[in-house]
Every structure is written in structure tokens, then in C-alpha cells.
Write a protein that holds these residues in place. Structure first.
Motif, PDB file in Angstrom:
ATOM      1  N   PHE A 125      31.836  54.535  44.262  1.00 19.72           N
ATOM      2  CA  PHE A 125      32.746  55.064  44.961  1.00 19.72           C
ATOM      3  C   PHE A 125      33.205  54.039  45.332  1.00 19.72           C
ATOM      4  O   PHE A 125      34.543  53.723  45.173  1.00 19.72           O
ATOM      5  N   THR A 126      33.024  52.957  46.377  1.00 18.68           N
ATOM      6  CA  THR A 126      33.529  52.198  46.804  1.00 18.68           C
ATOM      7  C   THR A 126      34.645  51.225  45.942  1.00 18.68           C
ATOM      8  O   THR A 126      35.484  50.637  46.396  1.00 18.68           O
ATOM      9  N   PRO A 155      40.347  43.095  54.131  1.00 20.51           N
ATOM     10  CA  PRO A 155      40.999  42.131  52.684  1.00 20.51           C
ATOM     11  C   PRO A 155      39.871  41.529  51.709  1.00 20.51           C
ATOM     12  O   PRO A 155      39.816  41.487  50.634  1.00 20.51           O
ATOM     13  N   ARG A 156      38.670  41.785  52.259  1.00 20.83           N
ATOM     14  CA  ARG A 156      37.828  41.456  50.898  1.00 20.83           C
ATOM     15  C   ARG A 156      37.452  42.220  49.948  1.00 20.83           C
ATOM     16  O   ARG A 156      37.299  41.870  48.362  1.00 20.83           O
ATOM     17  N   PHE A 157      37.954  43.987  50.651  1.00 25.98           N
ATOM     18  CA  PHE A 157      37.751  45.023  49.203  1.00 25.98           C
ATOM     19  C   PHE A 157      39.131  44.451  48.384  1.00 25.98           C
ATOM     20  O   PHE A 157      38.817  44.667  46.817  1.00 25.98           O
ATOM     21  N   LEU A 158      40.527  44.258  49.509  1.00 26.54           N
ATOM     22  CA  LEU A 158      41.768  44.371  48.644  1.00 26.54           C
ATOM     23  C   LEU A 158      41.594  43.120  47.645  1.00 26.54           C
ATOM     24  O   LEU A 158      41.376  42.918  46.357  1.00 26.54           O
ATOM     25  N   ALA A 159      41.328  41.635  47.935  1.00 25.73           N
ATOM     26  CA  ALA A 159      41.147  40.447  46.829  1.00 25.73           C
ATOM     27  C   ALA A 159      40.195  41.194  45.831  1.00 25.73           C
ATOM     28  O   ALA A 159      40.299  40.635  44.574  1.00 25.73           O
ATOM     29  N   LYS A 209      30.529  45.327  45.141  1.00 20.63           N
ATOM     30  CA  LYS A 209      31.195  45.976  45.418  1.00 20.63           C
ATOM     31  C   LYS A 209      30.391  46.295  45.503  1.00 20.63           C
ATOM     32  O   LYS A 209      30.760  47.774  46.286  1.00 20.63           O
ATOM     33  N   GLY A 210      29.758  46.953  44.846  1.00 18.34           N
ATOM     34  CA  GLY A 210      28.882  48.768  44.429  1.00 18.34           C
ATOM     35  C   GLY A 210      28.097  48.475  46.159  1.00 18.34           C
ATOM     36  O   GLY A 210      27.694  48.531  46.813  1.00 18.34           O
TER      37      GLY A 210
END
Lengths: 407, 353
Positions: A65-66, A213-217, A341-342
């Protein structure tokens, strides 16, 4: 009436194709059905058939999901220049980007639903009918922004395709305001999902201001990388033309994002390990293992190696411009970010538990089958959407009274 | 307790505003335990209208026949007709009921009636489910004497029996950590010890839900299925919970438990003295937690753990009563709480003789 005809045309386009197309959709349908069966087992027995426990209470589902929220948000990287800056180059790729967003959001919503212990109580989330704990709960915000973003990404391309179907030029004042809105919205879906985790003081691993911010990058690296690979397939399998310029610009975006992502990762690693505290235990578990528990160590180092390798290839101009290297590098980057990221983000948040106990997590066949089923559903939706979009854009599906499109 | 600025408070204020506009009752979440939050009875008819509307709307969504049955059924004695059919009807009506906090007195009585009948049909046990509210002027607190506890775990056993905890997966609210002397690090503690106690060079620390005055688990719930009662107990509406387990991730003390499968309690071991927000039988897929034995404490009894402790390490009582034992401990002993730095304000203190 016209709209019904449009829908019928679209359905026709999505259900006709060559043998490869039918084989592809058939395989996806089969995997979806296997996933459906696995989910029925989970519904009957409860979430006990997953690898999750009270210690690791979110697993493969929330991990996917993330990651997929990020993929959906990345569609903005195409929308912005194409609609707002009138960069003609991108207009052909942008429908693909929105297709990615819709498919990713479909998967997001499915992953959240299969993670629920009481899906029959989902109506409790509906405002007025149930009790929607907004604005207090970050999860309530997430429900709101994800559904809003899904609506935006369905309506904008629908309007444009419908106008093209009639052979008309879409009116900018009718859709550009929504495009602006969707740009801000895309950032919000990823930030809200990051806040959902970062707002928990109980979990030091997530409780960091850098998470958003890490998510976005990472999303702006993985998203364009995925679209590059898709465009490569579309160029090979259809007559739809996509300029080399589009691909190289997308590759540039992915490259910069991947570099920023690595800088942020380095910054996090420094903070965790220069002077490790009790709050660094999760990071220690993830990167080096904790008291002989090290299930994720090979996983995260594989991911980081792939990430670094892909970023190096993308950073060096001669390598990136070589298409034989560009596609594998993009695929590598996509998978690396998915791993990081997962599972690499969600699972260590739970290990060790807030009381220091270590219980590891391993997904079961049910989780794997449901996950494969949802990914297949996403690819199914994506393929169908792209097929319809391409059919309208190339003029093979159009209104009988529409003028011939000048391509 | 001094108040610090938190972004969350802003959200809570916004929520109060929107709730006032829609005449929904204010919730207890986000505010301090001592504040007087409005009870469902206060909100009167607007709430009744709301829940009736919801039920009707759900009926229209999910099938007219059953909804019609829902509307007409009320007084018919269920135990007299075929139990199979009755179970289905009762279960369907249960599915359509609202959030416990928003129910009227009558709706509460009806759902309790249905739940008691369902327990009789499914388990053959005649139980009594109460919905006793908080006693005015009471705020519960707990103190744990780490020099007395010897790690016998009678409390754990008493808790399992009292609260009808799932025997299949072995759910436990209380964890007793065997700690090495000289430090209070749970990382080095062991909650799974299996040997003769007390062990040389060790001391024992029990954890359970600390009923935080500022609970991180409450705000995160997307459907408002968990809240803090006026007497400071954080409860869960098991039937309203959607099982997302966000609260489990949010708890810094690992106090919440999830029903990963249909919980199993042998019929002869079911404790028939139950509370809607306490030890009644839980459904599969819902979150649960320690409620300081709400079914006992609101009747003036000690929680089962405090009663079962053979060493007198557990002290429970009313923090607002200056003559209570808990107040004596807080005033005369050196006490501390876990993870004070998080600002969760647990109402559970540790102390030494």
C-alpha cells in the motif's frame, strides 16, 4: 446517448486484440482468481492465515500500500509539464501516467481492504452513515485524499478522451484548474501516507520528519521509471509514437529523484548509527540484524545495491542515453524502491516491539497469493485503460460524426 | 499536568466545531481524563434520529426483506422459534447497529438483548451484559510494586479467565517481564520465562494497558471505535471496530490485542458477568484491550489481576479520593512511569518499598 456509445466503443477496444493481448489478460485473470480464492480463505479463517501477529501487526499488504501510493503520486511528474507548461512532448505520455495513477490507486484501496479484520464494517467509514473520525485520524485523511485523487485521475483523462473521441480540442479552462488541483493533491496523498506513520511516537523508526520527503523522492524515482518501461513496451507493441525526447526527459526526472533519495537514505543511516540509541534498534535490526534475528538484512542490502547500481547507470549520461541500459536500469530502480519503501519500511517499524520483544515476520501463501492477485488486477486495469486511451488517441475508436484527427 | 501545544489539538478543536454543527455528541478522545465529556444521554433526540436514519439507509443498501424484518421485529420472543433463523436475523440486526457512543438508552438495551440471545444460541451460556456508565467523581489509577512482585503470574491467569480471553491463540493483556537487576531495560527483560520464580538477581515488572490520560491509540482510529471514558478507562466498541489495527501500531506500551481468528472460550469457562465495553465475547477481526476489568471496577470491585495477586504488589483505586490506597502510594512512595518522555500520561505507576 453519445456517452453510452463512447463507453461501448471503449469496452470494444478493451476486449479486442491479438493473441498476445488475450494471453496476457487471460494470465492476469487467472492470477486474480487465485488471489480471490486466497482471500476467501482469509475471510473464513480470519487474518490468522497471514504471517502477521500482535507484534508485527502490519505486513505485506500495508507494505505494498505505502509503495503504491507513491507510484500513484508520481503521475504528477507527467501531468504538470504536459498540461500546465504546454510541453507538447509529454502530452502523449501523460494519459499513460494517469492510467498508472488509476491502477495504482485501485491496488492501494484493495490492499487496505484486504488488510481489514472486519471488511463487513467498512460502511462505518462512510460519513453520516457511519462515524468518520476526521480530522483527528490520519487514516481518515488518507481515505479522503486517496479517493479524491482517484476521482481526479479518472475525470481529467475521461474528459480529454471524450473530446478527442468527438474530434474536438479539449477546452483548457474546463480541465486545467483540475490539473493544478491534482498536482497539489498528488503531493498530499504521499505526505498524508507518510504522516500516518510519522505521527506515531510509539514507533521511532517511522517517527522522523524526513519520512514524507523520502516518500516523495523515492516515488518520483520509481514512478517515472515504471512509466519509462511501460512506454518502451507500448512503442514495441503498438503503432503509437512516443518521441525519444519524452523518454529522455522522464529519465532525467527519475535520475534526479533517485539521487535525492540516496542522499536522504544516507542521512537517515548516519543519524541512526553515528550514536545509536534505543530508538535505533529497528534500524539495527533492518541493516545488521538484532540478537541473531536478521530476516531482513539480505533483503535491504539487495535493495540498496540495486538502488545504487541503477542510480549510477542513470547518472552517467552515456549510460543513460543507451536504451539497452536505460530500461534495465529503470526496472532495477523500480524493484529496489518497492523492496525498500514496502517491506523494508513497514516491517522494521514493528521490530523490536515497543517493549523490546523481537518477533519476526514471514508472509504466508495466502498473503502472497492475495498480493499477486491485486497486482494482477492493477496490471489488468492499467492495460485496459491504456488500450482504450490509445484507441481513442489513434482514432480507431471515434464518434461517427467526428472529423478525421490530424495526427 | 501542563498542556503543550500539539498539532493534534488543533484537529481536535476542528472536530469539535464540525461535531457541534452536526449535533453529534462530543467524544472523549483528545481531552484529559478529568474533563467532563458529554454522555450519549445528553445528546437526546438528534442522536436517535441519526441512528434510525443510518439503519434505514443500511437496510435499503443491503436488502429490503431483512431490513423490513428489522423494523417490524422487536417484541417477538426469539428463543421460542427456530434458532437457526433467529440467529441469522439477530446477527443481521447486530450488523446494522450503530456506534455504542451514539446509541440511545433503548438501542443499547436492544443490542444487549440481542447479544445475550446470540450467546445463548451459539454457546449455550446465559450471560448478563451490563452497560453501566462511569461513576461520577471516579478516575481510576493503578500502582505496581516492583519490590513485591515475584513473577508468579497469578494475575495473568486471573485476567484470562475474568476477561474471556481467547484460549486458542493464548491472548494475554498482562505481560510480566523478568528483568535483570541494575537496569530498567525491557530489551533485556524476558516475558516468556518458564522456570521457578523468583529467579536470583532478577526483579519483575508487569505491563498492561496503562489507560493513558493522553492516549495515542484513540485519536488514530478512523471510525471512532475506541475512546476514553470519563473514569479514565480507554475502551473499544468491538462491533464498531473495522480491524485496521492502526491503534495497535500507535500504542507505545504494546497493550492492544487483535482477534486474528474467531476467539474460543470453552462454554463452561465463559464468565457470564459481562460488560458491553469489557469482557463480553469478542468477534473475529476486532481489537481488544485491558479495561481495568470495567465489568468489575464499575461495580466497586478490584480488577481480577489486583485481586489475584498473592504478594500485594498491585494497588488499584480512585485517584480522586484522597483517602484511597492509590493516593497513599502516590504521595508516600517514590513512583515512576514508563516512557514519560512521550507525554502519554499513563495512569499506571511503578514504585518500590
Amino acid at each position: 446517448m453519445d456517452f453510452l456509445r463512447f463507453l461501448r466503443g471503449a469496452l470494444g477496444a478493451a476486449t479486442t486484440g491479438g493473441r498476445t493481448y488475450h494471453l496476457w489478460m487471460g494470465v492476469l485473470t487467472f492470477i486474480i482468481m487465485v488471489g480471490g480464492y486466497a482471500y476467501s480463505v482469509q475471510l473464513r479463517e480470519g487474518l490468522i492465515v497471514t504471517g502477521m501477529s500482535d507484534h508485527v501487526s502490519w505486513g505485506l499488504y500495508i507494505s505494498n500500500f505505502t509503495f503504491l501510493v507513491g507510484l500513484a503520486a508520481a503521475a504528477v511528474m507527467l501531468v504538470l509539464p504536459a498540461y500546465v507548461l504546454k510541453d507538447v512532448d509529454f502530452s502523449r505520455a501523460v494519459l499513460i501516467g494517469e492510467g498508472v495513477a488509476v491502477a495504482a490507486l485501485t491496488m492501494c484501496l484493495c490492499f487496505v481492504v484486504v488488510d481489514l479484520g472486519g471488511p463487513q464494517n467498512m460502511w462505518h467509514l462512510v460519513p453520516v452513515l457511519g462515524y468518520f473520525n476526521w480530522p483527528r485520524s490520519m487514516l481518515a485523511w488518507d481515505v479522503l485524499v486517496l479517493n479524491g485523487y482517484l476521482a481526479l485521475n479518472l475525470l481529467i483523462p475521461l474528459y480529454i478522451l471524450y473530446q478527442h473521441y468527438h474530434g474536438r480540442e479539449p477546452q483548457r479552462r474546463k480541465y486545467v484548474p483540475f490539473v493544478y488541483l491534482s498536482v497539489f493533491w498528488a503531493v498530499s496523498i504521499h505526505m498524508v501516507t507518510a504522516f500516518l506513520l510519522a505521527g506515531l511516537p510509539a514507533r521511532p523508526f517511522w517517527n522522523t520528519g524526513l519520512l514524507g520527503p523520502r516518500f516523495l523522492a523515492s516515488a518520483f524515482a520509481a514512478g517515472p521509471a515504471f512509466i519509462i518501461v511501460t512506454l518502451h513496451f507500448i512503442r514495441r507493441m503498438t503503432t503509437y509514437r512516443i518521441a525519444n525526447e519524452t523518454l529522455s526527459k522522464l529519465a532525467m526526472i527519475a535520475t534526479v529523484a533517485a539521487q535525492v533519495n540516496l542522499i536522504m537514505l544516507g542521512s537517515e543511516i548516519f543519524k541512526e548509527f553515528y550514536f545509536p540509541t534505543h530508538h535505533s534498534e529497528s534500524a539495527r535490526y533492518l541493516f545488521f540484524g538484532l540478537h541473531e534475528h536478521n530476516a531482513l538484512v539480505p533483503w535491504i542490502w539487495t535493495s540498496i545495491s540495486m538502488n545504487v547500481l541503477a542510480t549510477i547507470v542513470l547518472t552517467l549520461h552515456p549510460l543513460r542515453r543507451d536504451q539497452r541500459l536505460l530500461y534495465p536500469a529503470c526496472l532495477l530502480l523500480f524493484v529496489a524502491v518497492w523492496m525498500e519503501k514496502g517491506i523494508g519500511l513497514i516491517i522494521p517499524g514493528f521490530i523490536p516491539s515497543p517493549l523490546g520483544e523481537i518477533v519476526e515476520y514471514m508472509p504466508t501463501w495466502v498473503e502472497l497469493a492475495v498480493t499477486a492477485g491485486i497486482w494482477s488486477l492493477g496490471l489488468f486495469v492499467f492495460t485496459a485503460l491504456v488500450r482504450v486511451a490509445l484507441a481513442v488517441e489513434t482514432g480507431s475508436v471515434r464518434h461517427p460524426g467526428a472529423p478525421i484527427m490530424q495526427d | 499536568m501542563t498542556r503543550k501545544f500539539r498539532l493534534r489539538d488543533l484537529f481536535t478543536l476542528m472536530a469539535r466545531g464540525s461535531e457541534a454543527a452536526s449535533t453529534a455528541p462530543a467524544s472523549a478522545s483528545g481531552c484529559g481524563a478529568a474533563c467532563s465529556c458529554s454522555t450519549p444521554e445528553d445528546s437526546g433526540h438528534s442522536v436517535l434520529d441519526k441512528t434510525v436514519d443510518r439503519r434505514r439507509a443500511m437496510g435499503m443498501l443491503f436488502g429490503g426483506a431483512a431490513a423490513a424484518a428489522t423494523a417490524t421485529k422487536s417484541a417477538a420472543s426469539v428463543t421460542q422459534t427456530e434458532p437457526e433463523k433467529d440467529e441469522k436475523l439477530l446477527a443481521w440486526e447486530e450488523q446494522l447497529k450503530g456506534n455504542f457512543r451514539l446509541m440511545t438508552e433503548r438501542e443499547r438495551a436492544e443490542t444487549i438483548d440481542r447479544l445475550e440471545q446470540l450467546t445463548l444460541i451459539r454457546h449455550g451460556v446465559d450471560v448478563r451484559i451490563r452497560d453501566a456508565g462511569a461513576i461520577p467523581g471516579v478516575l481510576y489509577g493503578y500502582a505496581f510494586n516492583i519490590s513485591r512482585c515475584k513473577g508468579y503470574r497469578n494475575c495473568v491467569e486471573a485476567c484470562i479467565k475474568e476477561n474471556n480471553l481467547d484460549r486458542k491463540t493464548g491472548t494475554q493483556y498482562i505481560r510480566i517481564f523478568e528483568m535483570e537487576g541494575g537496569q530498567v531495560t525491557f530489551e533485556d527483560g524476558d516475558a516468556e520465562y518458564f522456570h521457578q520464580v523468583p529467579a536470583e538477581g532478577h526483579f519483575y515488572m508487569g505491563t498492561q494497558c496503562f489507560q493513558c490520560a493522553n492516549p495515542p491509540c484513540v485519536d488514530v482510529c478512523p471510525v471512532g471505535a475506541t475512546w476514553q471514558e470519563p473514569d479514565g478507562i480507554t475502551v473499544v466498541d468491538y462491533d464498531w471496530c473495522i480491524g485496521c489495527r492502526y491503534c495497535e501500531a500507535a500504542c507505545p506500551y504494546w497493550a492492544r490485542r487483535f482477534n486474528w481468528s474467531e476467539p474460543e472460550v470453552p462454554a463452561e469457562e465463559i464468565n457470564p458477568n459481562q460488560h458491553y465495553l469489557g469482557n463480553r465475547l469478542r468477534p473475529k477481526g476486532a481489537v481488544e484491550k485491558c479495561t481495568f476489568c470495567i465489568q468489575r471496577s464499575r461495580q466497586g470491585q478490584l480488577p481480577a489481576c489486583a485481586e489475584a495477586c498473592p504478594t500485594g504488589a498491585r494497588v488499584f483505586g480512585n485517584l480522586l479520593d484522597p483517602n484511597s490506597e492509590i493516593r497513599y502510594v502516590l504521595e508516600h512512595k517514590r513512583v515512576f512511569r514508563l516512557k514519560e518522555d512521550l507525554g502519554t500520561e499513563p495512569k499506571f505507576w511503578y514504585y518500590m518499598d
